[in-house]
Design a protein around this motif. Structure first.
Motif, mmCIF file in Angstrom:
data_model
loop_
_atom_site.group_PDB
_atom_site.id
_atom_site.type_symbol
_atom_site.label_atom_id
_atom_site.label_comp_id
_atom_site.label_asym_id
_atom_site.label_seq_id
_atom_site.Cartn_x
_atom_site.Cartn_y
_atom_site.Cartn_z
ATOM 1 N N TYR A 125 0.854 -1.185 0.000
ATOM 2 C CA TYR A 125 0.000 0.000 0.000
ATOM 3 C C TYR A 125 0.890 1.233 0.000
ATOM 4 C CZ TYR A 125 -2.668 -3.714 2.328
ATOM 5 O OH TYR A 125 -3.213 -4.917 2.666
ATOM 6 N N ASP A 126 0.381 2.307 -0.603
ATOM 7 C CA ASP A 126 1.077 3.584 -0.531
ATOM 8 C C ASP A 126 0.788 4.294 0.780
ATOM 9 O OD1 ASP A 126 2.076 3.471 -3.299
ATOM 10 O OD2 ASP A 126 -0.052 3.684 -3.829
ATOM 11 N N ALA A 127 -0.346 3.959 1.395
ATOM 12 C CA ALA A 127 -0.766 4.574 2.648
ATOM 13 C C ALA A 127 -1.755 3.648 3.331
ATOM 14 C CB ALA A 127 -1.410 5.934 2.397
ATOM 15 N N ALA A 128 -1.998 3.895 4.611
ATOM 16 C CA ALA A 128 -3.043 3.183 5.341
ATOM 17 C C ALA A 128 -3.752 4.172 6.249
ATOM 18 C CB ALA A 128 -2.464 2.025 6.162
ATOM 19 N N ILE A 257 -2.489 9.138 9.565
ATOM 20 C CA ILE A 257 -2.403 8.420 8.300
ATOM 21 C C ILE A 257 -1.016 7.802 8.216
ATOM 22 C CG2 ILE A 257 -2.411 8.638 5.783
ATOM 23 C CD1 ILE A 257 -4.316 11.055 6.175
ATOM 24 N N VAL A 258 -0.947 6.515 7.893
ATOM 25 C CA VAL A 258 0.314 5.767 7.858
ATOM 26 C C VAL A 258 0.938 5.859 6.471
ATOM 27 C CG1 VAL A 258 1.336 3.461 8.032
ATOM 28 C CG2 VAL A 258 -0.425 4.185 9.675
ATOM 29 N N LEU A 259 2.239 6.187 6.441
ATOM 30 C CA LEU A 259 2.997 6.307 5.198
ATOM 31 C C LEU A 259 4.360 5.656 5.374
ATOM 32 C CD1 LEU A 259 2.055 10.034 4.696
ATOM 33 C CD2 LEU A 259 1.277 8.169 3.215
ATOM 34 N N PRO A 260 5.036 5.308 4.287
ATOM 35 C CA PRO A 260 6.340 4.656 4.420
ATOM 36 C C PRO A 260 7.343 5.533 5.167
ATOM 37 C CG PRO A 260 5.519 4.460 2.172
ATOM 38 C CD PRO A 260 4.618 5.437 2.875
ATOM 39 N N LYS A 261 8.165 4.922 5.976
ATOM 40 C CA LYS A 261 9.179 5.653 6.727
ATOM 41 C C LYS A 261 10.190 6.273 5.768
ATOM 42 C CE LYS A 261 10.904 6.886 10.729
ATOM 43 N NZ LYS A 261 10.109 7.778 11.621
ATOM 44 N N GLY A 262 10.398 7.580 5.940
ATOM 45 C CA GLY A 262 11.367 8.264 5.086
ATOM 46 C C GLY A 262 10.995 8.258 3.625
ATOM 47 N N GLY A 263 9.692 8.269 3.339
ATOM 48 C CA GLY A 263 9.226 8.153 1.956
ATOM 49 C C GLY A 263 9.267 9.443 1.176
ATOM 50 N N GLN A 265 8.959 13.079 -0.018
ATOM 51 C CA GLN A 265 8.085 14.202 0.321
ATOM 52 C C GLN A 265 6.624 13.785 0.486
ATOM 53 O OE1 GLN A 265 9.367 16.617 -3.201
ATOM 54 N NE2 GLN A 265 9.732 18.201 -1.659
ATOM 55 N N THR A 266 6.359 12.478 0.477
ATOM 56 C CA THR A 266 4.976 12.013 0.498
ATOM 57 C C THR A 266 4.228 12.479 1.738
ATOM 58 O OG1 THR A 266 5.589 10.048 -0.771
ATOM 59 C CG2 THR A 266 3.475 10.000 0.346
ATOM 60 N N ALA A 267 4.827 12.311 2.913
ATOM 61 C CA ALA A 267 4.163 12.703 4.153
ATOM 62 C C ALA A 267 3.884 14.200 4.164
ATOM 63 C CB ALA A 267 5.008 12.304 5.357
ATOM 64 N N GLU A 268 4.833 14.983 3.673
ATOM 65 C CA GLU A 268 4.631 16.433 3.630
ATOM 66 C C GLU A 268 3.511 16.791 2.658
ATOM 67 O OE1 GLU A 268 5.129 20.175 5.006
ATOM 68 O OE2 GLU A 268 6.173 18.373 5.722
ATOM 69 N N ALA A 269 3.431 16.059 1.548
ATOM 70 C CA ALA A 269 2.362 16.302 0.586
ATOM 71 C C ALA A 269 0.997 16.008 1.202
ATOM 72 C CB ALA A 269 2.571 15.454 -0.662
ATOM 73 N N VAL A 270 0.903 14.910 1.952
ATOM 74 C CA VAL A 270 -0.357 14.554 2.611
ATOM 75 C C VAL A 270 -0.713 15.594 3.662
ATOM 76 C CG1 VAL A 270 -1.446 12.862 4.143
ATOM 77 C CG2 VAL A 270 -0.162 12.091 2.130
ATOM 78 N N SER A 271 0.279 16.057 4.420
ATOM 79 C CA SER A 271 0.042 17.087 5.429
ATOM 80 C C SER A 271 -0.507 18.360 4.786
ATOM 81 C CB SER A 271 1.335 17.395 6.182
ATOM 82 O OG SER A 271 1.160 18.469 7.079
ATOM 83 N N THR A 298 -6.829 21.221 14.016
ATOM 84 C CA THR A 298 -6.528 22.385 13.169
ATOM 85 C C THR A 298 -5.114 22.342 12.606
ATOM 86 O OG1 THR A 298 -5.861 23.647 15.134
ATOM 87 C CG2 THR A 298 -8.153 23.855 14.418
ATOM 88 N N GLU A 299 -4.315 21.398 13.055
ATOM 89 C CA GLU A 299 -2.956 21.236 12.543
ATOM 90 C C GLU A 299 -2.749 19.789 12.134
ATOM 91 O OE1 GLU A 299 -0.479 22.591 15.749
ATOM 92 O OE2 GLU A 299 -0.622 24.681 15.099
ATOM 93 N N PHE A 300 -1.911 19.574 11.104
ATOM 94 C CA PHE A 300 -1.720 18.259 10.523
ATOM 95 C C PHE A 300 -0.234 17.917 10.395
ATOM 96 C CE2 PHE A 300 -5.498 20.438 9.028
ATOM 97 C CZ PHE A 300 -6.509 19.529 9.383
ATOM 98 N N PRO A 301 0.464 17.878 11.529
ATOM 99 C CA PRO A 301 1.910 17.680 11.497
ATOM 100 C C PRO A 301 2.302 16.254 11.091
ATOM 101 C CG PRO A 301 1.130 17.624 13.745
ATOM 102 C CD PRO A 301 -0.041 18.027 12.898
ATOM 103 N N VAL A 302 3.512 16.150 10.570
ATOM 104 C CA VAL A 302 4.121 14.862 10.277
ATOM 105 C C VAL A 302 4.870 14.385 11.514
ATOM 106 C CG1 VAL A 302 5.775 13.610 8.820
ATOM 107 C CG2 VAL A 302 4.360 15.460 7.834
ATOM 108 N N ASN A 303 4.623 13.185 11.933
ATOM 109 C CA ASN A 303 5.299 12.576 13.092
ATOM 110 C C ASN A 303 5.289 13.485 14.324
ATOM 111 O OD1 ASN A 303 5.871 10.443 11.372
ATOM 112 N ND2 ASN A 303 7.933 11.167 10.911
ATOM 113 N N PRO A 304 4.090 13.892 14.788
ATOM 114 C CA PRO A 304 4.024 14.799 15.942
ATOM 115 C C PRO A 304 4.568 14.155 17.223
ATOM 116 C CG PRO A 304 1.856 13.898 15.452
ATOM 117 C CD PRO A 304 2.759 13.468 14.322
#
Length: 304
Positions: A125-128, A257-263, A265-271, A298-304
């Motif tokens: 999967y690309d995400a979960a 939202i689960v994304l590949p580790k160190g993937g 810019q994907t996580a930043e794009a989702v954020s 109201t905030e959507f951080p990566v790996n908070p």
């Protein structure tokens, strides 16, 4: 697997909700309508405008296919569950809107919950998205983007005829889902405090489904119920005017939202996509459609 695999509650919500033929609409499990783990559901059309700059941040394979492969475990109403053979829910609406903002379509695979993180790591999967609480243990293996906050919420009969106060639960009869954090972690210390103070203890009635726990409250078998906040809110919504929320949400924890580790810019794009759908109203719509407004963030951080 080594990681904690539970959502905030361990079991799924499903089944008859109340006398009078009220049901948790479409609540189901992998076995409904011939659907099995691995069955896919294509995202419905959405009016969210795509952002080409965000699409350019995705892996080339996703850009080329135009498809975001999303794993979920569709057994947890109202977040993700089966309605006939379609996967629906709050999480599904959110990731559909995110995918549309990214300029791709979400394609869902219904799989066992404890296989999803490994499936993302193994590129199945690309995400979960499946009501995953963000934990330090999970962040060691995958990236997560915050999109919701869930805690514990109580409910009682409309008008609160028994004067239920979650801060003073001694002597109450309450229903919970078997194996939930509410049954295992929340109520035991509260009950011990009651008995230590010489007050009546809490009578706990556990049920295999959260819907049956709600049914017990509607039918008057118990005075209150407690569950994950979006699940309680959904049960209240489904009963019309028979139940109401009581007390504040507590012990809140973020979903991610689960994304590949160190993937890349994907996580930043989702954020960033989450930020954009919050601005255009799609995020709010996903919350209100399922009675989950209280968990909006109201905030959507990566790996908070």
């Amino acid at each position: 697997m080594a990681l904690p695999t539970a959502r905030r509650s361990f079991l799924a919500s499903c089944g008859l909700l109340a006398a009078g033929a009220l049901t948790l609409a479409g609540c189901g499990s992998d076995s409904l309508s011939g659907s099995t783990p691995g069955a896919s559901s294509q995202a419905p059309a959405t009016s969210v405008a795509a952002d080409s700059s965000l699409k350019a941040m995705l892996p080339q394979s996703v850009q080329d296919s135009g498809v975001l492969r999303v794993g979920t475990n569709a057994t947890y109403a109202p977040n993700e569950f089966l309605q006939g053979d379609k996967i629906v829910g709050m999480d599904i609406d959110i990731i559909n809107a995110v995918a549309a903002k990214l300029g791709v379509k979400a394609e869902f695979t219904n799989a066992e919950f404890d296989s999803l993180i490994g499936g993302v790591s193994a590129n199945r999967y690309d995400a979960a998205i499946s009501s995953f609480s963000i934990t330090d243990e999970r962040l060691q293996q995958i990236d997560m983007v915050q999109y919701f906050s869930a805690g514990t919420q109580w409910a009682t009969k409309k008008g609160n005829p028994d004067n239920v106060d979650p801060n003073s639960p001694c002597g109450l009869s309450v229903s919970v889902q078997t194996g939930s954090t509410q049954q295992l972690d929340d109520l035991p210390p509260k009950n011990e405090a009651c008995t230590a103070a010489g007050k009546p203890g809490i009578t706990v009635l556990p049920f295999d489904s959260q819907a049956d726990a709600a049914n017990a409250l509607v039918s008057g078998r118990v005075q209150a119920m407690l569950a994950d906040s979006p699940v309680t809110a959904y049960a209240v919504k489904q009963t019309g005017d028979q139940l109401e929320l009581v007390g504040d949400i507590y012990d809140s924890a973020p979903y991610g939202i689960v994304l590949p580790k160190g993937g890349g810019q994907t996580a930043e794009a989702v954020s960033k996509a989450l930020e954009e759908i919050a601005k255009d109203g799609s995020y709010e719509t996903a919350m209100t459609n399922w009675g989950a407004e209280a968990g909006a963030v109201t905030e959507f951080p990566v790996n908070p």
